[in-house]
Motif scaffolding. Structure first.
Motif, PDB file in Angstrom:
ATOM      1  N   LEU A  30       6.662  -4.673   4.020  1.00 14.66           N
ATOM      2  CA  LEU A  30       5.616  -4.641   2.996  1.00 14.66           C
ATOM      3  C   LEU A  30       5.814  -5.696   1.921  1.00 14.66           C
ATOM      4  CD1 LEU A  30       5.156  -0.776   2.756  1.00 14.66           C
ATOM      5  CD2 LEU A  30       3.856  -2.421   4.135  1.00 14.66           C
ATOM      6  N   THR A  31       7.054  -5.976   1.551  1.00 13.30           N
ATOM      7  CA  THR A  31       7.275  -7.010   0.537  1.00 13.30           C
ATOM      8  C   THR A  31       7.045  -8.412   1.096  1.00 13.30           C
ATOM      9  OG1 THR A  31       9.657  -7.074   0.963  1.00 13.30           O
ATOM     10  CG2 THR A  31       8.879  -5.628  -0.824  1.00 13.30           C
ATOM     11  N   GLY A  32       6.978  -8.535   2.400  1.00 17.85           N
ATOM     12  CA  GLY A  32       6.687  -9.825   3.019  1.00 17.85           C
ATOM     13  C   GLY A  32       5.213 -10.165   3.055  1.00 17.85           C
ATOM     14  N   ILE A  33       4.372  -9.249   2.656  1.00 19.28           N
ATOM     15  CA  ILE A  33       2.927  -9.463   2.672  1.00 19.28           C
ATOM     16  C   ILE A  33       2.503 -10.123   1.362  1.00 19.28           C
ATOM     17  CG2 ILE A  33       0.671  -8.330   2.802  1.00 19.28           C
ATOM     18  CD1 ILE A  33       2.053  -6.130   4.484  1.00 19.28           C
ATOM     19  N   PRO A  34       1.767 -11.215   1.434  1.00 18.55           N
ATOM     20  CA  PRO A  34       1.327 -11.896   0.206  1.00 18.55           C
ATOM     21  C   PRO A  34       0.545 -10.951  -0.711  1.00 18.55           C
ATOM     22  CG  PRO A  34       0.883 -13.263   2.126  1.00 18.55           C
ATOM     23  CD  PRO A  34       1.317 -11.916   2.649  1.00 18.55           C
ATOM     24  N   GLY A  35       0.792 -11.084  -2.001  1.00 20.70           N
ATOM     25  CA  GLY A  35       0.077 -10.289  -3.000  1.00 20.70           C
ATOM     26  C   GLY A  35       0.804  -9.047  -3.460  1.00 20.70           C
ATOM     27  N   VAL A  36       1.850  -8.635  -2.728  1.00 20.43           N
ATOM     28  CA  VAL A  36       2.623  -7.451  -3.122  1.00 20.43           C
ATOM     29  C   VAL A  36       3.556  -7.843  -4.263  1.00 20.43           C
ATOM     30  CG1 VAL A  36       4.369  -5.777  -2.408  1.00 20.43           C
ATOM     31  CG2 VAL A  36       2.491  -6.376  -0.853  1.00 20.43           C
ATOM     32  N   LEU A  37       3.416  -7.157  -5.385  1.00 22.53           N
ATOM     33  CA  LEU A  37       4.240  -7.401  -6.565  1.00 22.53           C
ATOM     34  C   LEU A  37       4.962  -6.118  -6.951  1.00 22.53           C
ATOM     35  CD1 LEU A  37       1.498  -9.229  -8.667  1.00 22.53           C
ATOM     36  CD2 LEU A  37       3.282 -10.308  -7.264  1.00 22.53           C
ATOM     37  N   ASP A  38       6.122  -6.243  -7.548  1.00 24.89           N
ATOM     38  CA  ASP A  38       6.842  -5.104  -8.149  1.00 24.89           C
ATOM     39  C   ASP A  38       7.040  -3.936  -7.178  1.00 24.89           C
ATOM     40  OD1 ASP A  38       6.800  -6.528 -10.610  1.00 24.89           O
ATOM     41  OD2 ASP A  38       4.811  -5.723 -11.044  1.00 24.89           O
ATOM     42  N   PHE A  39       7.390  -4.227  -5.945  1.00 22.28           N
ATOM     43  CA  PHE A  39       7.615  -3.157  -4.969  1.00 22.28           C
ATOM     44  C   PHE A  39       8.803  -2.306  -5.391  1.00 22.28           C
ATOM     45  CE2 PHE A  39       9.539  -1.170  -1.324  1.00 22.28           C
ATOM     46  CZ  PHE A  39       8.462  -0.723  -0.585  1.00 22.28           C
ATOM     47  N   ALA A  40       8.655  -0.990  -5.243  1.00 24.16           N
ATOM     48  CA  ALA A  40       9.760  -0.071  -5.498  1.00 24.16           C
ATOM     49  C   ALA A  40       9.731   1.043  -4.466  1.00 24.16           C
ATOM     50  CB  ALA A  40       9.662   0.522  -6.901  1.00 24.16           C
ATOM     51  N   SER A  49       8.101  19.015  -6.081  1.00 20.57           N
ATOM     52  CA  SER A  49       7.327  18.343  -5.039  1.00 20.57           C
ATOM     53  C   SER A  49       8.072  18.401  -3.714  1.00 20.57           C
ATOM     54  CB  SER A  49       7.082  16.877  -5.417  1.00 20.57           C
ATOM     55  OG  SER A  49       6.447  16.195  -4.360  1.00 20.57           O
ATOM     56  N   ASP A  50       7.329  18.559  -2.639  1.00 21.65           N
ATOM     57  CA  ASP A  50       7.912  18.551  -1.306  1.00 21.65           C
ATOM     58  C   ASP A  50       8.031  17.147  -0.732  1.00 21.65           C
ATOM     59  OD1 ASP A  50       8.221  21.317  -1.240  1.00 21.65           O
ATOM     60  OD2 ASP A  50       6.216  21.618  -0.400  1.00 21.65           O
ATOM     61  N   TYR A  51       7.389  16.162  -1.367  1.00 23.76           N
ATOM     62  CA  TYR A  51       7.511  14.788  -0.900  1.00 23.76           C
ATOM     63  C   TYR A  51       8.908  14.283  -1.239  1.00 23.76           C
ATOM     64  CZ  TYR A  51       2.458  15.019  -0.477  1.00 23.76           C
ATOM     65  OH  TYR A  51       1.189  15.378  -0.132  1.00 23.76           O
ATOM     66  N   ARG A  52       9.500  13.516  -0.321  1.00 22.60           N
ATOM     67  CA  ARG A  52      10.883  13.068  -0.514  1.00 22.60           C
ATOM     68  C   ARG A  52      10.997  11.642  -1.028  1.00 22.60           C
ATOM     69  NH1 ARG A  52      14.789  13.301   3.388  1.00 22.60           N
ATOM     70  NH2 ARG A  52      16.154  13.526   1.611  1.00 22.60           N
ATOM     71  N   PHE A  53       9.974  10.810  -0.778  1.00 20.10           N
ATOM     72  CA  PHE A  53      10.061   9.396  -1.127  1.00 20.10           C
ATOM     73  C   PHE A  53       8.750   8.890  -1.700  1.00 20.10           C
ATOM     74  CE2 PHE A  53      12.878  10.125   2.486  1.00 20.10           C
ATOM     75  CZ  PHE A  53      14.084   9.721   1.942  1.00 20.10           C
ATOM     76  N   GLN A  54       8.818   7.702  -2.296  1.00 19.26           N
ATOM     77  CA  GLN A  54       7.618   7.015  -2.761  1.00 19.26           C
ATOM     78  C   GLN A  54       7.799   5.514  -2.561  1.00 19.26           C
ATOM     79  OE1 GLN A  54       6.882   6.037  -6.921  1.00 19.26           O
ATOM     80  NE2 GLN A  54       4.949   7.148  -6.768  1.00 19.26           N
ATOM     81  N   PHE A  55       6.745   4.888  -2.071  1.00 16.61           N
ATOM     82  CA  PHE A  55       6.616   3.438  -2.130  1.00 16.61           C
ATOM     83  C   PHE A  55       5.574   3.157  -3.205  1.00 16.61           C
ATOM     84  CE2 PHE A  55       7.555   2.511   2.661  1.00 16.61           C
ATOM     85  CZ  PHE A  55       8.908   2.669   2.445  1.00 16.61           C
ATOM     86  N   ALA A  56       5.838   2.182  -4.054  1.00 15.66           N
ATOM     87  CA  ALA A  56       4.880   1.781  -5.083  1.00 15.66           C
ATOM     88  C   ALA A  56       4.883   0.263  -5.171  1.00 15.66           C
ATOM     89  CB  ALA A  56       5.251   2.391  -6.431  1.00 15.66           C
ATOM     90  N   MET A  57       3.729  -0.295  -5.427  1.00 14.23           N
ATOM     91  CA  MET A  57       3.602  -1.744  -5.560  1.00 14.23           C
ATOM     92  C   MET A  57       2.390  -2.058  -6.397  1.00 14.23           C
ATOM     93  SD  MET A  57       2.470  -2.294  -1.597  1.00 14.23           S
ATOM     94  CE  MET A  57       3.487  -0.932  -1.071  1.00 14.23           C
ATOM     95  N   THR A  58       2.360  -3.253  -6.928  1.00  9.77           N
ATOM     96  CA  THR A  58       1.271  -3.691  -7.787  1.00  9.77           C
ATOM     97  C   THR A  58       0.528  -4.838  -7.112  1.00  9.77           C
ATOM     98  OG1 THR A  58       2.530  -3.060  -9.744  1.00  9.77           O
ATOM     99  CG2 THR A  58       0.730  -4.619 -10.083  1.00  9.77           C
ATOM    100  N   PHE A  59      -0.777  -4.876  -7.344  1.00  9.51           N
ATOM    101  CA  PHE A  59      -1.631  -5.977  -6.896  1.00  9.51           C
ATOM    102  C   PHE A  59      -2.374  -6.528  -8.101  1.00  9.51           C
ATOM    103  CE2 PHE A  59      -0.992  -3.187  -3.324  1.00  9.51           C
ATOM    104  CZ  PHE A  59      -0.604  -4.072  -2.343  1.00  9.51           C
ATOM    105  N   ALA A  60      -2.566  -7.815  -8.128  1.00  8.40           N
ATOM    106  CA  ALA A  60      -3.216  -8.463  -9.264  1.00  8.40           C
ATOM    107  C   ALA A  60      -4.648  -7.988  -9.446  1.00  8.40           C
ATOM    108  CB  ALA A  60      -3.179  -9.983  -9.110  1.00  8.40           C
ATOM    109  N   ASP A  61      -5.322  -7.728  -8.334  1.00  8.29           N
ATOM    110  CA  ASP A  61      -6.734  -7.329  -8.404  1.00  8.29           C
ATOM    111  C   ASP A  61      -7.159  -6.690  -7.081  1.00  8.29           C
ATOM    112  OD1 ASP A  61      -7.025  -9.521  -6.632  1.00  8.29           O
ATOM    113  OD2 ASP A  61      -7.633 -10.855  -8.253  1.00  8.29           O
ATOM    114  N   GLN A  62      -8.415  -6.275  -7.017  1.00  8.29           N
ATOM    115  CA  GLN A  62      -8.930  -5.606  -5.829  1.00  8.29           C
ATOM    116  C   GLN A  62      -8.889  -6.520  -4.602  1.00  8.29           C
ATOM    117  OE1 GLN A  62      -9.972  -2.207  -5.780  1.00  8.29           O
ATOM    118  NE2 GLN A  62      -9.747  -2.589  -3.588  1.00  8.29           N
ATOM    119  N   ALA A  63      -9.136  -7.798  -4.791  1.00  8.08           N
ATOM    120  CA  ALA A  63      -9.099  -8.736  -3.663  1.00  8.08           C
ATOM    121  C   ALA A  63      -7.698  -8.802  -3.049  1.00  8.08           C
ATOM    122  CB  ALA A  63      -9.556 -10.118  -4.113  1.00  8.08           C
ATOM    123  N   ALA A  64      -6.670  -8.816  -3.880  1.00  8.90           N
ATOM    124  CA  ALA A  64      -5.297  -8.841  -3.372  1.00  8.90           C
ATOM    125  C   ALA A  64      -4.966  -7.545  -2.637  1.00  8.90           C
ATOM    126  CB  ALA A  64      -4.316  -9.077  -4.519  1.00  8.90           C
TER     127      ALA A  64
END
Length: 99
Positions: A30-40, A49-64
């Motif tokens: 996922l971090t190798g895909i252009p436009g992915v910023l601030d991956f965590a 919560s029963d969820y064990r993990f989270q992926f989060a990332m930022t995009f500059a805008d809707q187009a990205a």
């Protein structure tokens, strides 16, 4: 700006080699895909919560964000790994108030 988040639980046993591989591969792909910023990648620590993990990332805008969703590496990850290895998930996308 869009903050894309997904909380999830894997089908794998906790702390297994398969769990570690999914998390590492997800970050690498996922971090190798252009436009992915601030991956965590994060581990859930709350018993609320029963969820064990989270992926989060930022995009500059809707187009990205749209380009990320359509990118062949993202599509392949979702089809070949996510659909097979993720038991449950919740996806939430946020933009700052006043944007």
């Amino acid at each position: 700006m869009i903050r894309h988040t997904v909380a999830f639980t894997l089908r794998h046993d906790p702390d297994s080699a398969a769990e570690h591989a999914f998390l590492a591969d997800g970050e690498r792909i996922l971090t190798g895909i252009p436009g992915v910023l601030d991956f965590a990648a994060s581990r859930q620590v709350s018993p609320k919560s029963d969820y064990r993990f989270q992926f989060a990332m930022t995009f500059a805008d809707q187009a990205a964000y749209d380009a990320y969703n359509a990118h062949p590496d993202h599509v392949a990850f979702v089809e070949q790994r996510w659909a097979v290895e993720v038991a449950e998930f919740e996806e939430l996308d946020f933009e700052p108030l006043g944007a």
